[in-house]
Motif scaffolding. Structure first.
Motif, PDB file in Angstrom:
ATOM      1  N   SER A 281      60.135  51.497  -8.319  1.00 24.38           N
ATOM      2  CA  SER A 281      61.294  51.289  -7.452  1.00 24.38           C
ATOM      3  C   SER A 281      61.616  52.521  -6.623  1.00 24.38           C
ATOM      4  N   SER A 282      62.318  52.273  -5.522  1.00 26.54           N
ATOM      5  CA  SER A 282      62.883  53.343  -4.692  1.00 26.54           C
ATOM      6  C   SER A 282      64.314  52.926  -4.361  1.00 26.54           C
ATOM      7  N   TYR A 283      65.288  53.516  -5.070  1.00 23.02           N
ATOM      8  CA  TYR A 283      66.696  53.162  -4.885  1.00 23.02           C
ATOM      9  C   TYR A 283      67.311  54.001  -3.763  1.00 23.02           C
ATOM     10  N   TRP A 284      68.062  53.350  -2.914  1.00 26.07           N
ATOM     11  CA  TRP A 284      68.683  54.051  -1.791  1.00 26.07           C
ATOM     12  C   TRP A 284      69.635  55.144  -2.268  1.00 26.07           C
ATOM     13  N   GLY A 285      70.227  54.972  -3.444  1.00 25.58           N
ATOM     14  CA  GLY A 285      71.155  55.969  -3.960  1.00 25.58           C
ATOM     15  C   GLY A 285      70.518  57.317  -4.206  1.00 25.58           C
ATOM     16  N   GLU A 286      69.180  57.361  -4.321  1.00 21.94           N
ATOM     17  CA  GLU A 286      68.475  58.633  -4.498  1.00 21.94           C
ATOM     18  C   GLU A 286      68.261  59.346  -3.176  1.00 21.94           C
ATOM     19  N   GLN A 287      68.361  58.617  -2.062  1.00 22.13           N
ATOM     20  CA  GLN A 287      68.260  59.200  -0.714  1.00 22.13           C
ATOM     21  C   GLN A 287      66.986  60.019  -0.513  1.00 22.13           C
ATOM     22  N   ARG A 288      65.881  59.478  -0.994  1.00 22.97           N
ATOM     23  CA  ARG A 288      64.611  60.162  -0.805  1.00 22.97           C
ATOM     24  C   ARG A 288      63.486  59.142  -0.809  1.00 22.97           C
TER      25      ARG A 288
END
Length: 373
Positions: free
Chosen positions: A83-90
């Motif tokens: 996954s790539s969660y937007w909350g990580e901003q990367r």
């Protein structure tokens, strides 16, 4: 749900290695001028892949876990998901490079989700409406630039399972069964909001030159709520915005489930529904799995039925399957303290059935690449 430098790998070698041969080099890094390497849709057979219990944020990817899973399955994985969660901003650069170096294609569930990553909440800071308004374009540009710099073939599912009710981007949070006035055919607010956000994201990423991404439209096999306005057809952003059609297909997952769900009933109609969206797009099981619940049914038989059914000519557009290899402790009142074990090795019988099923040459452990101008 670490390699820091772009690598110029033998692209010609990646083109010529067969899906059943030795591990192929992943083409990534700088691309030949005027073209892009992408994952080829196999003429025959189905790519096999897995999500491998990467932790709470579904992104703690390690080579050791990939190799451990492959040892269990008895086959190299053509696709490895995380996954790539937007909350990580990367952008998950280390993950995609590790997966590529292993000779697999990364599949990313790219989720517009803010911390804490808890299901059952409404829209958060990354709402569909804020995406449409361009409030996150700087992040989209950063993510797209990093994806372009990576350069290798990628599969990306943006805002998966939007026809469910558990994620903050679910259509149920943005509309109801009332058609938009004057729309013909009928259009509904929730699905239209999703489509507009999806198109905005894809347009923005493509404008940055990230042509190595294959976009996946990823729905839940059955909509929740199961109402006409919430069907997959109303969310489909159009053939120009999708390269693959995908779905999640699960059998029974929880101890409190009243009935055992065999594979074919949870797969057949949703597959047909996807084929009706587009006459040619390849289909991928972005997630599939079943829990070990021996008091309800046989997981080993479920695996045997699944591998047998997916080879049938009726399902010839199915070209990739990504198993959800995870075990978690439930917190709901009815299942508190109990586990849902979807791992392929949840019992010796289940592991044997999975290994035998996926061992067939029809299930492809090596990705095949194509160069597009």
């Amino acid at each position: 749900m670490t390699f820091h430098s772009a690598l110029n790998v033998g692209l010609a070698l990646a083109m010529t290695l067969s899906a059943c041969g030795r591990k192929s080099a992943q083409p990534h890094g700088s691309q030949p001028e005027g073209g892009t390497w992408k994952l080829k849709v196999p003429a025959r057979g189905i790519y096999t892949g897995a999500y491998i219990d990467w932790g709470e944020r579904e992104d703690d990817v390690t080579l050791e876990k990939i190799e451990d899973f492959e040892a269990l399955a008895g086959k190299h994985q053509a696709i490895v998901a995380s996954s790539s969660y937007w909350g990580e901003q990367r952008f998950p650069e280390a993950n995609v490079r590790l997966i590529a170096r292993h000779g697999s294609v990364p599949l990313l569930y790219w989720s517009p989700w803010d911390r804490p990553y808890t299901e059952g909440r409404g829209p958060d800071n990354y709402s569909l409406t804020s995406i449409i308004a361009g409030e996150h374009d700087a992040y989209l540009d950063l993510w797209a630039d990093k994806a372009r710099e990576f350069g290798g073939p990628m599969l990306v599912c943006f805002a998966n399972e939007m026809n469910g009710s558990w994620f903050p981007w679910s259509g149920v949070h943005y509309g109801d069964a009332t058609p938009i006035a004057g729309s013909d055919p009928a259009r509904f607010q929730g699905p239209e909001t999703f489509k507009n956000a999806y198109r905005h994201v894809v347009d923005r990423v493509r404008a940055r030159g990230a042509s190595n991404i294959a976009w996946v439209f990823h729905v839940m096999n059955f909509s929740d709520p199961q109402e006409k306005w919430n069907l997959a057809v109303h969310y489909y952003p159009g053939p120009e915005y999708c390269d693959w059609l995908g779905m999640s297909v699960y059998g029974s997952q929880f101890p409190s489930d009243e009935e055992w769900a065999p594979f074919l009933p949870v797969f057949d109609w949703p597959y047909t529904e996807l084929t009706q969206l587009d006459p040619q797009k390849p289909i991928i099981l972005c997630e599939w799995g079943v829990a070990e619940l021996p008091d309800k049914g046989s997981k080993a038989d479920w695996f045997r039925d699944a591998f047998r059914a997916m080879k049938e000519p009726k399902y010839s557009r199915l070209k990739a399957i990504v198993y959800w290899h995870e075990r978690w402790q439930n917190s709901s009142p009815e299942d508190a303290g109990k586990y849902s074990n979807l791992r392929i090795n949840s019992s010796p019988e289940s592991l044997e059935a999975y290994r035998k099923g996926v061992a067939a040459p029809f299930y492809l452990g090596q990705p095949i690449f194509t160069h597009e101008p």
